[in-house]
Design a protein around this motif. Structure first.
Motif, short mmCIF file in Angstrom:
data_model
loop_
_atom_site.label_atom_id
_atom_site.label_comp_id
_atom_site.label_asym_id
_atom_site.label_seq_id
_atom_site.Cartn_x
_atom_site.Cartn_y
_atom_site.Cartn_z
N ALA A 107 50.22 62.13 38.16
CA ALA A 107 50.73 60.80 37.83
C ALA A 107 49.64 60.06 37.06
O ALA A 107 48.47 60.16 37.40
N VAL A 108 50.06 59.32 36.05
CA VAL A 108 49.09 58.59 35.23
C VAL A 108 49.65 57.21 34.92
O VAL A 108 50.86 57.06 34.68
N MET A 109 48.80 56.20 34.95
CA MET A 109 49.17 54.86 34.53
C MET A 109 48.04 54.32 33.66
O MET A 109 46.90 54.25 34.10
N ILE A 110 48.39 53.97 32.44
CA ILE A 110 47.44 53.33 31.53
C ILE A 110 47.87 51.88 31.37
O ILE A 110 49.05 51.60 31.18
N GLY A 111 46.92 50.98 31.47
CA GLY A 111 47.23 49.56 31.38
C GLY A 111 47.89 49.20 30.06
O GLY A 111 47.57 49.76 29.01
N SER A 112 48.81 48.25 30.12
CA SER A 112 49.64 47.91 28.96
C SER A 112 48.83 47.59 27.72
O SER A 112 49.19 47.99 26.61
N GLU A 113 47.72 46.89 27.87
CA GLU A 113 46.93 46.53 26.69
C GLU A 113 46.10 47.68 26.15
O GLU A 113 45.46 47.55 25.11
N HIS A 114 46.13 48.82 26.84
CA HIS A 114 45.35 49.98 26.41
C HIS A 114 46.23 51.14 25.92
O HIS A 114 45.70 52.18 25.53
N VAL A 115 47.53 50.96 25.93
CA VAL A 115 48.46 52.01 25.49
C VAL A 115 48.35 52.20 23.98
O VAL A 115 48.14 51.25 23.23
N GLY A 116 48.48 53.45 23.53
CA GLY A 116 48.47 53.74 22.10
C GLY A 116 47.07 53.92 21.52
O GLY A 116 46.92 53.98 20.30
N ARG A 117 46.06 54.03 22.39
CA ARG A 117 44.69 54.17 21.90
C ARG A 117 44.06 55.51 22.29
O ARG A 117 42.87 55.69 22.16
N GLY A 118 44.89 56.43 22.78
CA GLY A 118 44.41 57.77 23.10
C GLY A 118 43.89 57.95 24.52
O GLY A 118 43.51 59.05 24.90
N TYR A 119 43.87 56.87 25.31
CA TYR A 119 43.36 56.98 26.67
C TYR A 119 44.24 57.87 27.54
O TYR A 119 43.73 58.68 28.31
N GLY A 120 45.55 57.69 27.45
CA GLY A 120 46.46 58.49 28.27
C GLY A 120 46.36 59.96 27.97
O GLY A 120 46.32 60.80 28.88
N THR A 121 46.31 60.31 26.69
CA THR A 121 46.20 61.71 26.29
C THR A 121 44.93 62.32 26.85
O THR A 121 44.94 63.40 27.45
N ASP A 122 43.81 61.62 26.70
CA ASP A 122 42.54 62.14 27.18
C ASP A 122 42.51 62.21 28.70
O ASP A 122 41.98 63.16 29.28
#
Length: 200
Positions: A107-122
């Motif tokens: 399970a993964v949750m990336i904060g809304s202001e950080h979405v689309g910057r490659g954090y989730g993929t990494d």
């Protein structure tokens, strides 16, 4: 890679919790206000939760503390921070792994202001590598709503394969929606296009 000495083990340890963009660390109390806020945002909750509903802060705090306790060998949870700045960007967990099957759910949750910057993929890449390399998992699975096309694309890019559909598994906006089960296997992960880079 066969280790020939302590230096090889230390190189492995150095890269174990650090990806290209993110680093994993233990949950800090200071992380909880942001994690609670992100968990409660309805436009993001609909992509991850079965029911979008406000929950008391204490309840959400208990959830993240539980996910981050990492007391059993079959579960682990980390706060995700930007590798350079140390800024909190999300949270990841692997749970449910037991012997003899050695399979866990990610399970993964990336904060809304950080979405689309490659954090989730990494973060998914790093946690998958951790699960296979450090926990000895054979299988890691992710369940994702069929309408969450962005998440499905990220997981697919990393080598997760769609293996089945749970029909009418979730209910939002007055109708049922399917959920896709995606998985990665250790033998595919180390030999596929999303392979874990060898320690050097």
């Amino acid at each position: 890679m066969t280790w020939t000495g302590a230096a090889d083990a230390q190189r492995y340890g150095h890269t174990l919790l650090e990806g290209e963009r993110v680093r994993f660390r233990a949950l800090d109390d200071a992380d909880l206000p942001d994690l609670v806020r992100w968990w409660r945002e309805p436009e993001w909750a609909v992509l991850q939760q079965l029911i979008v509903r406000p929950r008391p802060e204490e309840t959400v705090v208990d959830v993240f503390r539980g996910w981050s306790r990492s007391e059993d060998s079959g579960e682990v949870g980390f706060s995700v921070v930007d590798r350079t700045s140390g800024e909190l960007v999300g949270h990841v967990t692997l749970f449910g792994a037991t012997l003899p099957v050695r399979a866990a759910t990610l399970a993964v949750m990336i904060g809304s202001e950080h979405v689309g910057r490659g954090y989730g993929t990494d973060a998914v890449r790093l946690l998958t590598a951790y699960g296979f390399r450090e926990m000895g998992l054979n299988r890691i699975e992710i369940r994702v709503h069929t309408f969450n096309d962005r998440a499905r694309a990220v997981y697919g890019k990393l080598g997760y394969q769609e293996e089945g559909v749970r029909r009418d598994a979730t209910f939002h906006d007055g109708r049922f929606h399917d959920e896709v089960i995606m998985s990665a296997l250790a033998r595919e992960w180390t030999s596929g296009s999303a392979a874990v880079p060898p320690s050097s």
